[in-house]
Design an enzyme around this catalytic site. Structure first.
Site, PDB file in Angstrom:
ATOM      1  N   GLY A   1       0.646  -1.090  -0.204  1.00 58.15           N
ATOM      2  CA  GLY A   1      -0.052  -0.152  -0.142  1.00 58.15           C
ATOM      3  C   GLY A   1       1.114   1.498   0.342  1.00 58.15           C
ATOM      4  O   GLY A   1       1.774   1.019   0.314  1.00 58.15           O
ATOM      5  N   ASN A   2       0.120   2.954   0.140  1.00 56.83           N
ATOM      6  CA  ASN A   2       1.081   3.782   0.131  1.00 56.83           C
ATOM      7  C   ASN A   2       0.499   4.940   1.345  1.00 56.83           C
ATOM      8  O   ASN A   2      -0.355   4.317   1.687  1.00 56.83           O
ATOM      9  CB  ASN A   2       0.896   4.522  -1.057  1.00 56.83           C
ATOM     10  CG  ASN A   2      -0.011   4.141  -1.455  1.00 56.83           C
ATOM     11  OD1 ASN A   2      -0.380   5.437  -1.003  1.00 56.83           O
ATOM     12  ND2 ASN A   2      -0.377   3.593  -2.873  1.00 56.83           N
TER      13      ASN A   2
END
Ligand code: C5P
Length: 404
Positions: free
Chosen positions: A209-210
């Site tokens: 993810g980020n």
């Protein structure tokens, strides 16, 4: 609904209809407006300031200077604060002063400082109302863009019968909400917005993810809905919530799911803003069971995710507006221009991932808009909500009627 969140300055002058302004205050507050009341000295003879203070939940302003607490009431600040001013009741005297720019009390001075729309609801005896001088003054107020809510006919406080009764508070409220309703340049249009990160599954308990918070995309969805658009907000995993009933939210997790949702809706949209931080890569294989810890180093093979903006760029019809973001750490402008061309965008919003107060996970952003015409607009650092308005305004410029 249309007055929700609006700042309204109510000016009350010295006429018997001042009692009706109390009801108007209550109705405005009920509609969700923040109300501040400014009274002329004569108005205080008719209704006590305490009535308005209680109904508006704000101190009533009557003097430039309050000798009791040494507070200075700035008409300039009021003019900037208010989205609109309504003078109700407006006596012949105050109308004459307003028409001639006389600024001898806080109400008339605030009028001259107003940036928003000014509404005037006259109230006076029939002969004063019909007097050519009053008519001339009312025309002068109209000619500079003020909205006059004409007085109604009926029995007047003097006992005479004729035109001069202040319009009912409900009528004034309707005139004001009609004005704000018509201030919806995206009404009837549909805008697609992507927001937040995507999560790409590694195994049932892990993902790539980020740090995207989704704030920019959610602010864009709110700004488009505020401007009257029907919004389809395709959101990756985020804790953010939306309130505006014009926003239809579709929650997704992965880039593929985001693409599926966007492709399904893009055809019906006039504009699409790709504000999501979509993962560029995903695990080539998703493990069905949790991957066990081992002693050897491990590698995860990655494959590219579909590019949503590019896919929509290929589907785009003439008249549809497609906007992308470029979050860069170096060579911002050159990279942004490349993205603009590759993805067939109408403009790209460039922000720098390394600059404090811009990009991911903060409430402000510093953007440059680069258009496919080559034009570049650099904006100062602002709250993301204001940045969203700037972006929506640029979309509006491209959504000309003939391009719908
Ligand atoms: O190529 P890059 O990821 O830097 O491009 C950023 C822009 O493209 C953003 O508007 C982002 O939402 C969009 N994008 C996309 N699908 C991807 C990757 C990026 O829509 N897979």
């Amino acid at each position: 609904m249309s007055l929700k969140g609006k700042n309204i300055l109510l000016g009350v002058t010295g006429g018997i209809a001042a009692y009706k302004a109390a009801n108007l205050t209550r109705l405005l507050v009920k509609e969700g407006a923040s109300v501040k009341v400014v009274m002329t000295p004569a108005a205080k003879q008719f209704v006590a300031p305490l009535t308005f203070a209680t109904l508006s939940q704000n101190p009533v302003l009557t003097e430039f200077f309050n000798p009791e607490n040494g507070e200075w009431h700035s008409h300039v600040k009021l003019g900037v604060w208010a989205d609109a001013m309504i003078v109700a009741p407006a006596t012949a005297n105050t109308i004459a002063k307003m028409a001639n720019g006389i600024a001898d009390n806080l109400l008339t001075t605030s009028y001259l400082s107003m940036r928003g729309k000014v509404f005037v609801a006259p109230a006076m005896d029939l002969d004063m109302y019909a007097h050519p001088t009053t008519r001339q003054n009312i025309e002068a107020l109209k000619s500079v863009g003020n909205i006059i809510i004409e007085a109604e006919s009926g029995e007047l406080a003097s006992g005479l019968n004729g035109k001069g009764r202040m319009a009912e508070p409900e009528t004034i409220l309707k005139a004001m909400s009609d004005y704000f309703e018509s201030d919806k340049p995206l009404q009837g249009r549909t805008v697609l917005v992507t927001a937040g990160p995507t999560y790409e599954k590694i195994d049932p308990v892990r993902f790539i993810g980020n740090y995207s918070s989704g704030k920019m995309g959610f602010a864009l969805a709110e700004a488009a809905a505020e401007a009257g658009a029907n919004v389809i907000l395709v959101a990756g995993p985020t804790k953010l919530t939306t309130l505006n009933p014009l926003i239809k939210r579709v929650d997704v997790e992965s880039a593929q799911q985001m693409l599926d949702a966007c492709s399904q809706h893009f055809n019906d949209c006039n504009a699409a803003v790709m504000a999501a931080a979509v993962a560029d890569y995903r695990p080539a294989v998703q493990a069905e069971q949790k991957i066990k810890k081992g002693s050897a180093p491990m590698t995860i093979a990655l494959e590219s995710t579909p590019d949503i903006a590019s896919t929509l760029g290929k589907m785009k019809r003439p008249g549809q507006v497609l906007v992308g973001f470029a979050l860069e750490t170096e060579n911002g402008v050159a990279n942004a221009i490349e993205k603009l061309k590759k993805k067939n965008l109408d403009f790209v919003v460039l922000n720098n991932a390394t600059e404090a107060g811009a990009g991911f996970n903060c409430d402000t952003n510093h953007i440059t808009i680069i258009k496919n015409s080559g034009e570049q607009i650099d904006y100062p650092m602002k709250d993301k909500k204001l940045v969203a308005n700037d972006i929506i305004n640029q979309i509006l410029l491209l959504l000309t009627p003939e391009k719908q």
